[in-house]
Every structure is written in C-alpha cells, then in structure tokens.
Design a protein around this motif. Structure first.
Motif, PDB file in Angstrom:
ATOM      1  N   THR A 125      -3.702 -48.194  -4.404  1.00  0.00           N
ATOM      2  CA  THR A 125      -2.678 -47.174  -4.198  1.00  0.00           C
ATOM      3  C   THR A 125      -1.830 -46.948  -5.446  1.00  0.00           C
ATOM      4  N   ASP A 126      -1.846 -47.893  -6.371  1.00  0.00           N
ATOM      5  CA  ASP A 126      -1.116 -47.694  -7.626  1.00  0.00           C
ATOM      6  C   ASP A 126      -1.664 -46.511  -8.417  1.00  0.00           C
ATOM      7  N   PHE A 127      -2.911 -46.127  -8.145  1.00  0.00           N
ATOM      8  CA  PHE A 127      -3.528 -45.022  -8.878  1.00  0.00           C
ATOM      9  C   PHE A 127      -3.247 -43.664  -8.229  1.00  0.00           C
ATOM     10  N   ILE A 128      -2.649 -43.670  -7.053  1.00  0.00           N
ATOM     11  CA  ILE A 128      -2.359 -42.411  -6.365  1.00  0.00           C
ATOM     12  C   ILE A 128      -1.043 -41.851  -6.895  1.00  0.00           C
ATOM     13  N   PRO A 129      -1.046 -40.623  -7.406  1.00  0.00           N
ATOM     14  CA  PRO A 129       0.175 -40.065  -8.004  1.00  0.00           C
ATOM     15  C   PRO A 129       1.240 -39.760  -6.953  1.00  0.00           C
ATOM     16  N   LYS A 130       2.451 -39.636  -7.416  1.00  0.00           N
ATOM     17  CA  LYS A 130       3.568 -39.301  -6.537  1.00  0.00           C
ATOM     18  C   LYS A 130       3.345 -37.912  -5.939  1.00  0.00           C
ATOM     19  N   GLY A 131       3.656 -37.772  -4.659  1.00  0.00           N
ATOM     20  CA  GLY A 131       3.450 -36.501  -3.976  1.00  0.00           C
ATOM     21  C   GLY A 131       2.092 -36.390  -3.319  1.00  0.00           C
ATOM     22  N   TYR A 132       1.328 -37.502  -3.312  1.00  0.00           N
ATOM     23  CA  TYR A 132       0.005 -37.533  -2.682  1.00  0.00           C
ATOM     24  C   TYR A 132      -0.107 -38.771  -1.799  1.00  0.00           C
ATOM     25  N   LYS A 133      -1.055 -38.738  -0.891  1.00  0.00           N
ATOM     26  CA  LYS A 133      -1.350 -39.893  -0.047  1.00  0.00           C
ATOM     27  C   LYS A 133      -2.861 -40.107  -0.009  1.00  0.00           C
ATOM     28  N   LEU A 134      -3.258 -41.318   0.370  1.00  0.00           N
ATOM     29  CA  LEU A 134      -4.682 -41.634   0.473  1.00  0.00           C
ATOM     30  C   LEU A 134      -5.252 -40.988   1.730  1.00  0.00           C
ATOM     31  N   PHE A 135      -6.307 -40.206   1.558  1.00  0.00           N
ATOM     32  CA  PHE A 135      -6.950 -39.523   2.677  1.00  0.00           C
ATOM     33  C   PHE A 135      -8.214 -40.260   3.118  1.00  0.00           C
ATOM     34  N   GLU A 136      -8.995 -40.745   2.137  1.00  0.00           N
ATOM     35  CA  GLU A 136     -10.231 -41.461   2.448  1.00  0.00           C
ATOM     36  C   GLU A 136     -10.634 -42.320   1.258  1.00  0.00           C
ATOM     37  N   LYS A 137     -11.289 -43.436   1.550  1.00  0.00           N
ATOM     38  CA  LYS A 137     -11.776 -44.342   0.503  1.00  0.00           C
ATOM     39  C   LYS A 137     -13.254 -44.618   0.733  1.00  0.00           C
ATOM     40  N   ILE A 138     -14.053 -44.506  -0.342  1.00  0.00           N
ATOM     41  CA  ILE A 138     -15.492 -44.757  -0.269  1.00  0.00           C
ATOM     42  C   ILE A 138     -15.862 -45.717  -1.393  1.00  0.00           C
ATOM     43  N   SER A 139     -16.702 -46.706  -1.091  1.00  0.00           N
ATOM     44  CA  SER A 139     -17.080 -47.713  -2.082  1.00  0.00           C
ATOM     45  C   SER A 139     -18.570 -47.662  -2.374  1.00  0.00           C
ATOM     46  N   GLY A 140     -18.932 -48.004  -3.613  1.00  0.00           N
ATOM     47  CA  GLY A 140     -20.334 -48.050  -4.023  1.00  0.00           C
ATOM     48  C   GLY A 140     -20.436 -48.137  -5.532  1.00  0.00           C
ATOM     49  N   ASP A 141     -21.607 -48.511  -6.020  1.00  0.00           N
ATOM     50  CA  ASP A 141     -21.820 -48.650  -7.462  1.00  0.00           C
ATOM     51  C   ASP A 141     -22.161 -47.286  -8.064  1.00  0.00           C
TER      52      ASP A 141
END
Length: 284
Positions: A84-100
């Motif tokens: 979440t430290d990478f999410i800029p101010k004024g935004y929220k996390l909508f979805e997270k996907i993991s993979g190489d």
C-alpha cells in the motif's frame, strides 16, 4: 476353693489371650494403614511433580502458538503496508494479482487502483449515487527486500460502474500467464477483447490483441493482431446471418469463417505507461 481360683485364673488367661490377639490385629491394621498412606503420598507426590511439568509444557505450547500467530500477523501487516505504500494519495487498492512477470522465479504484483475523488461520484437515471472514478495500474517487481515499481499508469481504465446501456458494462480481468500480462475485458453474450503485454525496455509493451464479437453463443467476427510481426487476422462468420437471435437451438448451423489478412503500418510498440484510455484504443 481351689477350683474357684483355678476357674478365675483360666478366665483371666483366656482374656489375656484374647487381648493379645486383639493387639496383634490392631498392630496389623495400623501397619496396613501406614502402608496405604505411604503409597497415597507417593502417588500424590508423582502427580504433583507431573502436573506442573504438564502445565508448563501446555503453557509453552500455547505461548509458542500465540507468538507464531503474532509473527504471522506482523508479517501480513508488514507485507500489506509494503504494498500500500506504493498507492498514491487519492487512490485506494481495487484488486491485487500475483505472478512472475519478468522470469526471475519471484512472485511479482499487479495492483489495480481506483481514484477516490468526491467529484467522481454522480447520480444515475434512477437517482442512485454511482462511483465513476477511473482506475489505474501499478506493476511491482519482487526483490530480496521488497518491491520496486516496474510500471505505473494511474488513470487508464474507466470505472467498473460505467453505464452499459441495455447490458452490463464490460468487466476488466487481469491475468498473468507465461510471464505476460493480459488485460481481459469480459462482455458476456457480446464477446470479449484482450490486450497482451510483455516486459521489455523498462516498460510493458503491447504485443498482442484478441477480440471476439458474439451474439450469444454465436461468434460473428474475430480479430487477432500480432504487433511484433505487424499482422492482423480478421475472421468473419459467413453463416452468421443464418442464426436466429430469438432461437435457443442453432446447433445444426456450422460456424464458417472467412479470413482476411491485413498488414499493419510499422509503428513503435505501445507502452502500458503511456496509454491514456483503453476505451479509446484503435489499431490501423
């Protein structure tokens, strides 16, 4: 007279004998009681010794379990904070996907973010308050000590609540496969379209596009573009007009496609970081 004393002596002798017997029995009973008391004390002593050890052992197990859960919770919190430290101010996390995504064997992370601007909310035709804020994407590559930003584009996707007219709006899906990033739009009975990106030259380059224009289960038209070769394949179902849109059974009609090959003008590959709006992308 003598016989009288003899009888008394005999009675006293019997009494003395009986008393001796009673004394012996009493002594035996006392010995047995002492023995039983000793055994009971030993059992209690063992129990007293065992119970504290068991209690300590159980306590240590409980403490160990709690500490482990605490450590896992701290790890989860740290991991969440790191992302979440990478999410800029004024935004929220909508979805997270993991993979190489860069073939280094580590789990990379794709974040779909969504703006939280107050002016991004509006009323629909029914008067309901709808969140029309746009969405964006951040790609994070895994490193030994955390993540680093590979690509970011904060506003390239429309809201998930866009008006779909008589049908629902297209649904964005993010897929990681074979170290490639696929942005797939599902549109139910009307088909789908999909963008394929590959990481190179410090960005994710658009290398492929697929689309299927359907009418229910019937494919009307398909498009496949390879931007690396600059070739587009258009497949048209020449039997499309034979299908009845109101019928539930078109199983006897075959889909027959006529292919057209189009050579595209040579252009630099599109970068994910520079696409302003996926809804406005056109290929010629």
């Amino acid at each position: 007279m003598l016989s009288f004393f003899l009888s008394i002596f005999a009675d006293e002798s019997n009494t003395i004998y009986d008393m001796k017997q009673v004394s012996k029995i009493t002594i035996c009973l006392l010995c047995m009681a002492m023995a039983l008391t000793g055994c009971r004390d030993k059992v209690r002593s063992k129990a007293d010794t065992a119970d504290p050890q068991a209690a300590v052992s159980q306590s240590m197990k409980r403490i160990s379990k709690v500490e482990k859960q605490g450590d896992m919770h701290q790890y989860d919190v740290a991991d969440k904070q790191r992302i979440t430290d990478f999410i800029p101010k004024g935004y929220k996390l909508f979805e997270k996907i993991s993979g190489d995504l860069n073939k280094d064997g580590l789990e990379d992370c794709v974040l779909i973010i969504k703006a939280t601007r107050k002016n991004g909310f509006e009323r629909d035709y029914e008067g309901k308050l709808i969140d029309r804020n746009r969405r964006g994407i951040i790609v994070l590559f895994s490193e030994e000590k955390g993540y680093k930003v590979a690509v970011k584009n904060y506003n390239c996707f429309s809201s998930e609540n866009e008006d779909g007219g008589n049908y629902f709006s297209p649904e964005l899906g993010v897929i990681i496969k074979d170290s490639k990033l696929y942005l797939h739009y599902y549109h139910g009975r009307y088909g789908y379209w999909e963008y394929c990106f590959r990481y190179q030259n410090s960005d994710f380059m658009l290398i492929g596009y697929e689309a299927s224009h359907d009418r229910g289960p019937v494919v009307l038209f398909k498009t496949s573009i390879n931007f690396l070769t600059g070739v587009e394949y258009d497949d048209e179902n020449i039997n499309a007009y034979k299908f009845n849109a109101d019928s539930d059974d078109d199983s006897e009609i075959d889909e027959v496609f006529k292919r057209t090959v189009v050579k595209l003008k040579k252009k630099p590959l599109m970068k994910l970081s520079e696409i302003e709006d996926f809804d406005e992308l056109r290929f010629e």
